[in-house]
Design an enzyme around this catalytic site. Structure first.
Site, mmCIF file in Angstrom:
data_model
loop_
_atom_site.group_PDB
_atom_site.id
_atom_site.type_symbol
_atom_site.label_atom_id
_atom_site.label_comp_id
_atom_site.label_asym_id
_atom_site.label_seq_id
_atom_site.Cartn_x
_atom_site.Cartn_y
_atom_site.Cartn_z
ATOM 1 N N LYS A 162 0.845 -1.191 0.000
ATOM 2 C CA LYS A 162 0.000 0.000 0.000
ATOM 3 C C LYS A 162 0.879 1.238 0.000
ATOM 4 C CE LYS A 162 -4.106 -1.956 0.476
ATOM 5 N NZ LYS A 162 -5.195 -1.765 -0.490
ATOM 6 N N ASP A 190 -0.445 -0.788 -4.563
ATOM 7 C CA ASP A 190 -1.813 -0.245 -4.542
ATOM 8 C C ASP A 190 -1.793 1.164 -3.968
ATOM 9 O OD1 ASP A 190 -4.504 0.241 -4.510
ATOM 10 O OD2 ASP A 190 -5.038 -1.492 -3.271
ATOM 11 N N ASP A 243 -9.466 -0.694 -9.580
ATOM 12 C CA ASP A 243 -10.146 -1.284 -8.418
ATOM 13 C C ASP A 243 -11.374 -0.439 -8.059
ATOM 14 O OD1 ASP A 243 -10.970 -2.516 -6.124
ATOM 15 O OD2 ASP A 243 -9.209 -2.054 -4.924
#
Ligand code: MG
Length: 363
Positions: A162, A190, A243
């Site tokens: 992340k 991400d 996403d």
């Protein structure tokens, strides 16, 4: 096999470590559990996490959607009328995709039991097991490096890191992790919508120039900024995975045909369950666009439903189903075998879950 009652309860589990992304910090899984009872004394289970920052749903909204809209819409129907049940489930209220997902997976659990088959086989039976990544939360670099090493020691070969809070500094985070884990570990990044379009190109290009060998970058910019996503996807080599930008099959079609991303992350909590996820898979498959299946902060119950979908469909080649691995304990009975990175399906009918840690069920 008729629907006699739809009940809700609470699942509450501590996480082994706080979960931190560009959007939020969470310490416990606090989800709504769903139980559908039939006139033949079968039980179907489902679960919905209140992920307000992504789907807009709260515990209260999930409970209301189920009790006031979904329950009256499908009560008394026969599981064999799956098509009509699904039309009513999705037609009785707009949005509320996690509430719908929880009921949808309980319906599929019963559907598997009705035909006495494990769900993943009914959904296509593509593969009996798969490997999931594990999430590395956004933290100071040293902590992210030690978390990554710990994950590798546990047997994970794929890290989902992340980032998205500090722009160019994110390159240093990834570089430090790559140095620590070596070249054989797959790294996904991400950003959870944390970057701007031009900034994304500069960050991703820097990672490419430094040879950090990133498998993909997930949702670099705001979900609504398809133009921004297209701008990035056209300018970098690293595949871009959509996403938060893809909830429905229609969203998927728009992303694919506009070239806004190379890959799609399917989550049951965004699609509203397996029924809609299958349509998204079909669209992606017809364009040859590979998919990941991911989860929110969910326990083994709803992640099992995603695992069944993953094993059913060959277009789903990547899995981010680490919910059970992030929980400090596993109080469920039955279901797929989540053994760290490797998730293996069983031949139990439906989802295979036989025991759910809910103290009180309410009609
Ligand atoms: Mg994501």
């Amino acid at each position: 096999m008729k629907i006699r009652d739809i009940q809700t309860g609470a699942i509450s589990l501590p996480l082994a470590h706080p979960f931190k992304t560009a959007l939020r910090t969470v310490e416990r899984v606090e989800d709504v559990a769903v139980r559908i009872l039939t006139d033949t004394h079968e039980v179907g289970y489902g679960e919905a996490p209140p992920t307000a920052v992504i789907t807009g749903e709260t515990t209260g909204s999930i409970l209301s959607a189920i009790r006031e809209y979904i329950r009256p819409a499908i009560l008394g129907m026969d599981i064999e009328e799956m098509e009509e049940i699904q039309r009513r489930l999705h037609g009785c209220i707009l949005h509320n995709t996690s509430a719908k997902a929880a009921v949808d997976m309980a319906l599929y659990d019963l559907w598997g039991k009705r035909w006495n088959a494990p769900l993943w086989r009914l959904l296509g039976g593509a593969k009996p097991s798969f490997e999931t990544d594990i999430t590395i939360s956004v933290n100071p670099v040293e902590e992210m490096v030690s978390d990554s090493l710990e994950a590798v020691r546990r047997g994970f070969h794929i890290l989902k890191v992340k980032v998205g809070k500090e722009g160019k500094k994110d390159v240093e985070r990834i570089a430090a992790i790559r140095r620590a884990v070596g070249p054989d570990i797959l790294i996904r990044v991400d950003a959870n919508q944390g970057w701007e379009p031009r900034q994304s190109v500069s960050i991703i290009s820097a990672m490419e120039d430094r040879g950090l060998d990133i498998e993909l970058v997930e949702q670099p910019v705001r979900a609504g900024d398809l133009e921004g996503m297209r701008y990035i996807t056209r300018r970098v080599q690293t595949p871009i995975l959509a996403d938060e930008a893809v909830f429905s099959p229609e969203d998927g079609l728009k992303i694919i045909t506009s070239g806004a991303a190379d890959l799609i992350n399917i989550k049951l909590m965004k699609t509203g369950g397996i029924w809609q996820a299958l349509k998204l898979c079909a669209i992606a498959d017809s364009f040859g666009v590979r998919c990941m299946t991911g989860c929110m902060l969910e326990s083994k119950l709803s992640v099992s439903a995603a695992a069944h979908l993953c094993c059913g469909q060959s277009i789903i080649t990547m899995a981010d189903l680490d919910g059970p691995s992030l929980c400090a304990l596993d109080p469920f009975e039955g279901g797929p075998d989540f053994r760290e990175a490797r998730v293996t399906m069983t031949d139990a009918p439906g989802l295979g879950i036989t025991g759910v840690p809910v103290e009180r069920w309410n009609s």
